[in-house]
Design an enzyme around this catalytic site. Structure first.
Site, PDB file in Angstrom:
ATOM      1  N   TYR A   1       1.273  -1.239  -0.047  1.00 33.20           N
ATOM      2  CA  TYR A   1      -0.359  -0.055  -0.007  1.00 33.20           C
ATOM      3  C   TYR A   1       0.407   1.517   0.135  1.00 33.20           C
ATOM      4  CZ  TYR A   1      -3.933  -3.124   1.762  1.00 33.20           C
ATOM      5  OH  TYR A   1      -4.447  -4.615   1.517  1.00 33.20           O
TER       6      TYR A   1
ATOM      7  N   LEU B   1     -17.635  -2.899   2.018  1.00 34.07           N
ATOM      8  CA  LEU B   1     -18.627  -1.714   1.482  1.00 34.07           C
ATOM      9  C   LEU B   1     -18.160  -2.625  -0.363  1.00 34.07           C
ATOM     10  CD1 LEU B   1     -18.000   0.718   3.237  1.00 34.07           C
ATOM     11  CD2 LEU B   1     -19.958  -0.723   4.312  1.00 34.07           C
TER      12      LEU B   1
ATOM     13  N   ILE C   1     -12.950  -4.420   7.689  1.00 35.45           N
ATOM     14  CA  ILE C   1     -12.063  -3.254   7.793  1.00 35.45           C
ATOM     15  C   ILE C   1     -12.336  -3.026   6.824  1.00 35.45           C
ATOM     16  CG2 ILE C   1      -9.479  -4.675   8.858  1.00 35.45           C
ATOM     17  CD1 ILE C   1      -9.022  -5.712   6.327  1.00 35.45           C
TER      18      ILE C   1
ATOM     19  N   LYS D   1     -12.174   0.462   4.141  1.00 36.79           N
ATOM     20  CA  LYS D   1     -11.034   1.658   4.045  1.00 36.79           C
ATOM     21  C   LYS D   1     -12.094   3.294   4.410  1.00 36.79           C
ATOM     22  CE  LYS D   1      -9.277   4.706   0.889  1.00 36.79           C
ATOM     23  NZ  LYS D   1     -10.083   5.484   0.372  1.00 36.79           N
TER      24      LYS D   1
ATOM     25  N   ASN E   1     -19.149   4.161   9.862  1.00 35.29           N
ATOM     26  CA  ASN E   1     -18.749   2.798  10.075  1.00 35.29           C
ATOM     27  C   ASN E   1     -18.721   2.311  11.697  1.00 35.29           C
ATOM     28  OD1 ASN E   1     -19.040   2.881   7.443  1.00 35.29           O
ATOM     29  ND2 ASN E   1     -16.108   2.576   6.706  1.00 35.29           N
TER      30      ASN E   1
HETATM   31  N1  LIG Z   1      -5.987  -8.399   1.413  1.00 37.67           N
HETATM   32  C1  LIG Z   1      -6.163  -8.108   0.451  1.00 37.67           C
HETATM   33  O1  LIG Z   1      -5.654  -8.859  -0.652  1.00 37.67           O
HETATM   34  C2  LIG Z   1      -7.120  -6.875   0.506  1.00 37.67           C
HETATM   35  C3  LIG Z   1      -8.261  -6.444  -0.370  1.00 37.67           C
HETATM   36  C4  LIG Z   1      -8.400  -5.335  -1.256  1.00 37.67           C
HETATM   37  C5  LIG Z   1      -8.281  -4.796   0.489  1.00 37.67           C
HETATM   38  N2  LIG Z   1      -7.994  -5.029   1.383  1.00 37.67           N
HETATM   39  C6  LIG Z   1      -8.127  -4.575   2.449  1.00 37.67           C
HETATM   40  O2  LIG Z   1      -9.513  -3.951   2.798  1.00 37.67           O
HETATM   41  C7  LIG Z   1      -9.178  -2.737   3.248  1.00 37.67           C
HETATM   42  C8  LIG Z   1     -11.288  -2.339   2.636  1.00 37.67           C
HETATM   43  O3  LIG Z   1     -10.889  -2.729   1.355  1.00 37.67           O
HETATM   44  P1  LIG Z   1     -11.069  -1.836  -0.262  1.00 37.67           P
HETATM   45  O4  LIG Z   1     -10.585  -0.569   0.419  1.00 37.67           O
HETATM   46  O5  LIG Z   1     -11.045  -2.410  -1.089  1.00 37.67           O
HETATM   47  O6  LIG Z   1     -13.035  -1.234   0.237  1.00 37.67           O
HETATM   48  P2  LIG Z   1     -14.272  -0.844   1.242  1.00 37.67           P
HETATM   49  O7  LIG Z   1     -13.933  -0.447   1.952  1.00 37.67           O
HETATM   50  O8  LIG Z   1     -15.189  -1.857   0.589  1.00 37.67           O
HETATM   51  O9  LIG Z   1     -15.156   0.481   0.237  1.00 37.67           O
HETATM   52  C9  LIG Z   1     -14.035   1.934   0.327  1.00 37.67           C
HETATM   53  C10 LIG Z   1     -14.601   3.032   0.005  1.00 37.67           C
HETATM   54  O10 LIG Z   1     -15.740   2.665   1.072  1.00 37.67           O
HETATM   55  C11 LIG Z   1     -15.803   4.382   0.997  1.00 37.67           C
HETATM   56  N3  LIG Z   1     -16.319   4.898   2.287  1.00 37.67           N
HETATM   57  C12 LIG Z   1     -16.440   4.090   3.713  1.00 37.67           C
HETATM   58  N4  LIG Z   1     -16.751   3.889   4.056  1.00 37.67           N
HETATM   59  C13 LIG Z   1     -18.173   4.911   3.784  1.00 37.67           C
HETATM   60  C14 LIG Z   1     -19.041   5.497   4.374  1.00 37.67           C
HETATM   61  N5  LIG Z   1     -19.474   4.762   5.837  1.00 37.67           N
HETATM   62  N6  LIG Z   1     -19.899   5.582   3.505  1.00 37.67           N
HETATM   63  C15 LIG Z   1     -20.189   5.611   1.958  1.00 37.67           C
HETATM   64  N7  LIG Z   1     -18.941   5.406   1.599  1.00 37.67           N
HETATM   65  C16 LIG Z   1     -17.899   4.701   2.251  1.00 37.67           C
HETATM   66  C17 LIG Z   1     -14.293   5.175   1.016  1.00 37.67           C
HETATM   67  O11 LIG Z   1     -14.671   6.209   0.877  1.00 37.67           O
HETATM   68  P3  LIG Z   1     -13.553   6.986   1.581  1.00 37.67           P
HETATM   69  O12 LIG Z   1     -12.288   6.688   1.490  1.00 37.67           O
HETATM   70  O13 LIG Z   1     -13.604   8.611   0.503  1.00 37.67           O
HETATM   71  O14 LIG Z   1     -13.944   7.460   2.623  1.00 37.67           O
HETATM   72  C18 LIG Z   1     -13.992   4.000  -0.174  1.00 37.67           C
HETATM   73  O15 LIG Z   1     -13.832   4.838  -1.446  1.00 37.67           O
HETATM   74  C19 LIG Z   1      -8.235  -2.135   2.189  1.00 37.67           C
HETATM   75  O16 LIG Z   1      -8.505  -1.298   2.595  1.00 37.67           O
HETATM   76  C20 LIG Z   1      -7.574  -3.259   2.965  1.00 37.67           C
HETATM   77  O17 LIG Z   1      -7.087  -2.149   4.050  1.00 37.67           O
HETATM   78  C21 LIG Z   1      -7.462  -6.594   1.510  1.00 37.67           C
END
Ligand SMILES: NC(=O)c1ccc[n+]([C@@H]2O[C@H](COP(=O)([O-])OP(=O)(O)OC[C@H]3O[C@@H](n4cnc5c(N)ncnc54)[C@H](OP(=O)(O)O)[C@@H]3O)[C@@H](O)[C@H]2O)c1
Length: 258
Positions: free
Chosen positions: A36, A175, A213, A215, A225
């Site tokens: 990251y 999400l 988790i 983001k 959240n």
């Molecule tokens: N192990 C792996 O291979 C892997 C792969 C993917 C992800 N991950 C981990 O999982 C975490 C989360 O997954 P992700 O980042 O892919 O996606 P996510 O958490 O499903 O979605 C993040 C998106 O949702 C928005 N958001 C967050 N809270 C919100 C709310 N209450 N209302 C409206 N929109 C909201 C965020 O906007 P803002 O940023 O503008 O707040 C961002 O655009 C990652 O950050 C990472 O740490 C791990």
């Protein structure tokens, strides 16, 4: 059960601010990864927050180019330096791909446990057969399997396989990378409880025993959240969400094991 994700939170100041805001809101689990490019900023956020390091559950992941024995040891030291901590609560194999070799890679993870550099071993994006092999090879327990999980990709088989081995499931992209917003069924359930769709998705994951988790970069999203912890879905909500499963993957690189 609720951590802060940090993928693509790459602006150092903003990243540090969201980590600090999360910790001061009550979050105690922070998720990052070598890939990251923000371990420095995550460390700055932890240092700036009015919370003891010992109260924070900090997880990072070793990238797929760094999974040879020596590279696991060297790059984990570099992660510890960037994060500004002496040890990690959880270190994941990010994907069972490219330089991953169960015997060699996991021997290094066992050594990191023995040396007190990491408290727990995690795996990420492991299919049931990858998980079985890791459990056989490791001396340490596999604490968690971090996989994509949300209402549109419910991962029932993987969750069952993990539960069979007492491995926690950490749900990433909880999400659906923002796609839960605007889903008509989730919108209706959110309306009924006067909460956001994000909260509905996170409460559903908690109900399944999955640690989410999400983001969140903005303070408003961090707080929204967090409020999911107070949301209790009823049986009708849970049944409606169960029917949303459609195998919809948001993270599907060419090197994935499936
Ligand atoms: N192990 C792996 O291979 C892997 C792969 C993917 C992800 N991950 C981990 O999982 C975490 C989360 O997954 P992700 O980042 O892919 O996606 P996510 O958490 O499903 O979605 C993040 C998106 O949702 C928005 N958001 C967050 N809270 C919100 C709310 N209450 N209302 C409206 N929109 C909201 C965020 O906007 P803002 O940023 O503008 O707040 C961002 O655009 C990652 O950050 C990472 O740490 C791990």
């Amino acid at each position: 059960m609720l951590g802060l994700g940090t993928w693509e939170n790459t602006d150092p100041e903003q990243c540090a601010q969201s980590v600090r805001a999360a910790l001061e809101t009550g979050y105690r689990h922070i998720d990052t990864a070598q890939a990251y490019g923000n371990e420095d900023a995550v460390g700055d956020g932890i240092a700036a927050a009015d919370v003891d390091r010992d109260d924070v559950f900090l997880a990072t992941k070793v990238w797929i180019d760094n999974l040879a024995y020596d590279d696991v040891l060297e790059t984990t030291e570099a992660s510890l330096d960037r994060l500004g901590v002496d040890s990690l609560d959880l270190l994941y194999v990010h994907w069972p791909s490219r330089t991953y070799d169960p015997e060699e890679t996991l021997r290094a993870f066992d050594e990191l446990v023995d040396d007190g550099r990491i408290d727990r071993v995690g795996v990420s994006n492991f299919e049931p057969e990858n998980l079985e092999t890791a459990i056989d090879v490791l001396d340490a327990d596999v604490f968690a399997n971090q996989v994509e999980c949300h209402p549109f990709l419910q991962q029932t088989e993987l969750r069952d396989a993990s539960a069979e081995h007492d491995v926690e499931v950490v749900g990433y992209s909880p999400l659906a990378r923002g796609d839960v917003l605007g889903d008509p069924i989730l919108e209706e359930i959110a309306g009924k409880h006067d909460v956001s769709e994000a909260q509905v998705s996170l409460a559903w994951l908690r109900e399944q025993g999955v640690t989410a988790i999400p983001k969140a970069t903005s303070h408003a999203h961090v707080e929204d959240n967090w409020l999911s912890l107070g949301l209790e879905l009823d049986d009708e909500d849970l049944e409606r969400i169960e029917r949303l499963d459609r195998g919809d993957r948001k993270v599907d690189p060419g090197f994935a094991p499936w």
